[in-house]
Design a protein around this motif. Sequence first.
Motif, PDB file in Angstrom:
ATOM      1  N   THR A 153       0.833  -1.205   0.000  1.00 26.37           N
ATOM      2  CA  THR A 153       0.000   0.000   0.000  1.00 26.37           C
ATOM      3  C   THR A 153       0.864   1.251   0.000  1.00 26.37           C
ATOM      4  O   THR A 153       0.593   2.211  -0.738  1.00 26.37           O
ATOM      5  CB  THR A 153      -0.962  -0.002   1.207  1.00 26.37           C
ATOM      6  N   LEU A 154       1.911   1.256   0.818  1.00 22.31           N
ATOM      7  CA  LEU A 154       2.845   2.399   0.834  1.00 22.31           C
ATOM      8  C   LEU A 154       3.531   2.560  -0.518  1.00 22.31           C
ATOM      9  O   LEU A 154       3.671   3.673  -1.031  1.00 22.31           O
ATOM     10  CB  LEU A 154       3.883   2.227   1.938  1.00 22.31           C
ATOM     11  N   TYR A 155       3.958   1.448  -1.094  1.00 19.08           N
ATOM     12  CA  TYR A 155       4.606   1.502  -2.408  1.00 19.08           C
ATOM     13  C   TYR A 155       3.646   2.064  -3.457  1.00 19.08           C
ATOM     14  O   TYR A 155       4.022   2.942  -4.245  1.00 19.08           O
ATOM     15  CB  TYR A 155       5.103   0.113  -2.833  1.00 19.08           C
ATOM     16  N   LEU A 156       2.411   1.553  -3.476  1.00 20.44           N
ATOM     17  CA  LEU A 156       1.426   2.042  -4.453  1.00 20.44           C
ATOM     18  C   LEU A 156       1.116   3.519  -4.234  1.00 20.44           C
ATOM     19  O   LEU A 156       0.952   4.269  -5.201  1.00 20.44           O
ATOM     20  CB  LEU A 156       0.143   1.212  -4.391  1.00 20.44           C
ATOM     21  N   ALA A 157       1.042   3.940  -2.981  1.00 23.10           N
ATOM     22  CA  ALA A 157       0.788   5.357  -2.695  1.00 23.10           C
ATOM     23  C   ALA A 157       1.925   6.205  -3.251  1.00 23.10           C
ATOM     24  O   ALA A 157       1.688   7.247  -3.881  1.00 23.10           O
ATOM     25  CB  ALA A 157       0.642   5.588  -1.193  1.00 23.10           C
ATOM     26  N   TRP A 158       3.140   5.775  -3.034  1.00 14.32           N
ATOM     27  CA  TRP A 158       4.312   6.497  -3.556  1.00 14.32           C
ATOM     28  C   TRP A 158       4.292   6.492  -5.081  1.00 14.32           C
ATOM     29  O   TRP A 158       4.485   7.513  -5.720  1.00 14.32           O
ATOM     30  CB  TRP A 158       5.598   5.836  -3.032  1.00 14.32           C
ATOM     31  N   ARG A 159       4.038   5.323  -5.669  1.00 13.86           N
ATOM     32  CA  ARG A 159       4.124   5.158  -7.119  1.00 13.86           C
ATOM     33  C   ARG A 159       2.954   5.806  -7.862  1.00 13.86           C
ATOM     34  O   ARG A 159       3.137   6.508  -8.847  1.00 13.86           O
ATOM     35  CB  ARG A 159       4.166   3.664  -7.433  1.00 13.86           C
ATOM     36  N   ARG A 160       1.721   5.558  -7.382  1.00 18.49           N
ATOM     37  CA  ARG A 160       0.534   5.979  -8.129  1.00 18.49           C
ATOM     38  C   ARG A 160      -0.019   7.321  -7.674  1.00 18.49           C
ATOM     39  O   ARG A 160      -0.821   7.924  -8.375  1.00 18.49           O
ATOM     40  CB  ARG A 160      -0.540   4.907  -8.028  1.00 18.49           C
ATOM     41  N   GLY A 161       0.346   7.748  -6.448  1.00 17.44           N
ATOM     42  CA  GLY A 161      -0.080   9.064  -5.989  1.00 17.44           C
ATOM     43  C   GLY A 161      -1.361   9.103  -5.178  1.00 17.44           C
ATOM     44  O   GLY A 161      -1.933  10.180  -4.986  1.00 17.44           O
ATOM     45  N   PHE A 162      -1.822   7.965  -4.689  1.00 23.09           N
ATOM     46  CA  PHE A 162      -3.013   7.938  -3.842  1.00 23.09           C
ATOM     47  C   PHE A 162      -2.963   6.710  -2.944  1.00 23.09           C
ATOM     48  O   PHE A 162      -2.300   5.732  -3.245  1.00 23.09           O
ATOM     49  CB  PHE A 162      -4.307   7.952  -4.664  1.00 23.09           C
ATOM     50  N   SER A 163      -3.667   6.812  -1.817  1.00 25.85           N
ATOM     51  CA  SER A 163      -3.706   5.723  -0.844  1.00 25.85           C
ATOM     52  C   SER A 163      -5.137   5.555  -0.341  1.00 25.85           C
ATOM     53  O   SER A 163      -6.011   6.365  -0.671  1.00 25.85           O
ATOM     54  CB  SER A 163      -2.776   6.043   0.330  1.00 25.85           C
ATOM     55  N   PRO A 164      -5.393   4.554   0.484  1.00 31.57           N
ATOM     56  CA  PRO A 164      -6.753   4.395   1.037  1.00 31.57           C
ATOM     57  C   PRO A 164      -7.207   5.612   1.840  1.00 31.57           C
ATOM     58  O   PRO A 164      -8.410   5.845   1.979  1.00 31.57           O
ATOM     59  CB  PRO A 164      -6.641   3.161   1.938  1.00 31.57           C
ATOM     60  N   MET A 165      -6.281   6.390   2.355  1.00 26.78           N
ATOM     61  CA  MET A 165      -6.644   7.584   3.119  1.00 26.78           C
ATOM     62  C   MET A 165      -7.510   8.534   2.292  1.00 26.78           C
ATOM     63  O   MET A 165      -8.362   9.238   2.822  1.00 26.78           O
ATOM     64  CB  MET A 165      -5.387   8.317   3.602  1.00 26.78           C
ATOM     65  N   GLY A 166      -7.290   8.533   0.979  1.00 28.78           N
ATOM     66  CA  GLY A 166      -8.041   9.408   0.090  1.00 28.78           C
ATOM     67  C   GLY A 166      -9.537   9.149   0.088  1.00 28.78           C
ATOM     68  O   GLY A 166     -10.319  10.015  -0.313  1.00 28.78           O
ATOM     69  N   MET A 167      -9.946   7.972   0.554  1.00 29.56           N
ATOM     70  CA  MET A 167     -11.383   7.669   0.603  1.00 29.56           C
ATOM     71  C   MET A 167     -12.089   8.514   1.656  1.00 29.56           C
ATOM     72  O   MET A 167     -13.280   8.792   1.528  1.00 29.56           O
ATOM     73  CB  MET A 167     -11.606   6.180   0.925  1.00 29.56           C
ATOM     74  N   VAL A 168     -11.370   8.905   2.713  1.00 28.09           N
ATOM     75  CA  VAL A 168     -12.001   9.661   3.795  1.00 28.09           C
ATOM     76  C   VAL A 168     -11.428  11.058   3.971  1.00 28.09           C
ATOM     77  O   VAL A 168     -12.082  11.925   4.548  1.00 28.09           O
ATOM     78  CB  VAL A 168     -11.908   8.891   5.137  1.00 28.09           C
ATOM     79  N   TRP A 169     -10.210  11.277   3.492  1.00 25.60           N
ATOM     80  CA  TRP A 169      -9.555  12.574   3.695  1.00 25.60           C
ATOM     81  C   TRP A 169      -8.614  12.863   2.520  1.00 25.60           C
ATOM     82  O   TRP A 169      -7.404  12.635   2.623  1.00 25.60           O
ATOM     83  CB  TRP A 169      -8.793  12.562   5.022  1.00 25.60           C
ATOM     84  N   PRO A 170      -9.157  13.352   1.410  1.00 21.31           N
ATOM     85  CA  PRO A 170      -8.341  13.589   0.215  1.00 21.31           C
ATOM     86  C   PRO A 170      -7.161  14.533   0.464  1.00 21.31           C
ATOM     87  O   PRO A 170      -6.052  14.291  -0.037  1.00 21.31           O
ATOM     88  CB  PRO A 170      -9.331  14.189  -0.783  1.00 21.31           C
ATOM     89  N   ARG A 171      -7.360  15.580   1.229  1.00 19.54           N
ATOM     90  CA  ARG A 171      -6.256  16.515   1.499  1.00 19.54           C
ATOM     91  C   ARG A 171      -5.145  15.812   2.279  1.00 19.54           C
ATOM     92  O   ARG A 171      -3.967  15.956   1.975  1.00 19.54           O
ATOM     93  CB  ARG A 171      -6.767  17.728   2.275  1.00 19.54           C
ATOM     94  N   GLY A 172      -5.521  15.035   3.284  1.00 18.35           N
ATOM     95  CA  GLY A 172      -4.544  14.277   4.057  1.00 18.35           C
ATOM     96  C   GLY A 172      -3.796  13.281   3.184  1.00 18.35           C
ATOM     97  O   GLY A 172      -2.605  13.042   3.373  1.00 18.35           O
ATOM     98  N   ASP A 173      -4.503  12.705   2.218  1.00 13.09           N
ATOM     99  CA  ASP A 173      -3.874  11.761   1.297  1.00 13.09           C
ATOM    100  C   ASP A 173      -2.815  12.462   0.447  1.00 13.09           C
ATOM    101  O   ASP A 173      -1.728  11.926   0.236  1.00 13.09           O
ATOM    102  CB  ASP A 173      -4.937  11.111   0.413  1.00 13.09           C
TER     103      ASP A 173
END
Length: 191
Positions: A153-173
């Motif tokens: 998940t951390l790798y995908l967030a770094w690579r793709r630019g989004f994480s599960p956090m974006g589902m509830v807090w886009p700015r935090g993501d």
Amino acid sequence: MHPVTHLLTGWMVANAAELSNRDRAIVTLAGVAPDIDGVGLAVEFATRGDADPILWYSNYHHVLGHNVSFAVLCFLVAFGVGRRRWVTGLLAFMAVHAHLVGDVLGSGAADGYQWPIPYLAPFSGAWQLAWSGQWALSSWQNNLITALLMAVTLYLAWRRGFSPMGMVWPRGDRIFVRTLRARFGVPGATS
């Protein structure tokens, strides 16, 4: 398995295709949705001292949401509200099944009880999915799987630019991804 593990598994399934934030959230939540049948735990806990306790958790967890009928329901909901209807619906169906596989593998109770999955419920009790090697909920195997899912998940967030956090807090993501990229570099950038 733990709901966090199911959430991360659903997130992995959601990342199998190019989806909008909304469709990724739908698929991810489908990966956790079977555990909605666990809400009876609060009622059971509250009535445990009564002469006639309400056993909603004991009687219905791994029953109501842990079957192919619920997977079809999740497909229909995802198909109905998703932007990429077929892809989102099919991935939601797969996410529910990933949840079921996870529970067959690693949802054993501390006392050795194995939670069977009534796959054909409510139409038939004939197919009870279980595995004699099922490990306990708090096992090292479940912890390792969760740790690996977090790393991916951390790798995908770094690579793709989004994480599960974006589902509830886009700015935090966005802050989270920016922080990852500040620490590990921007993907594809030359140093």
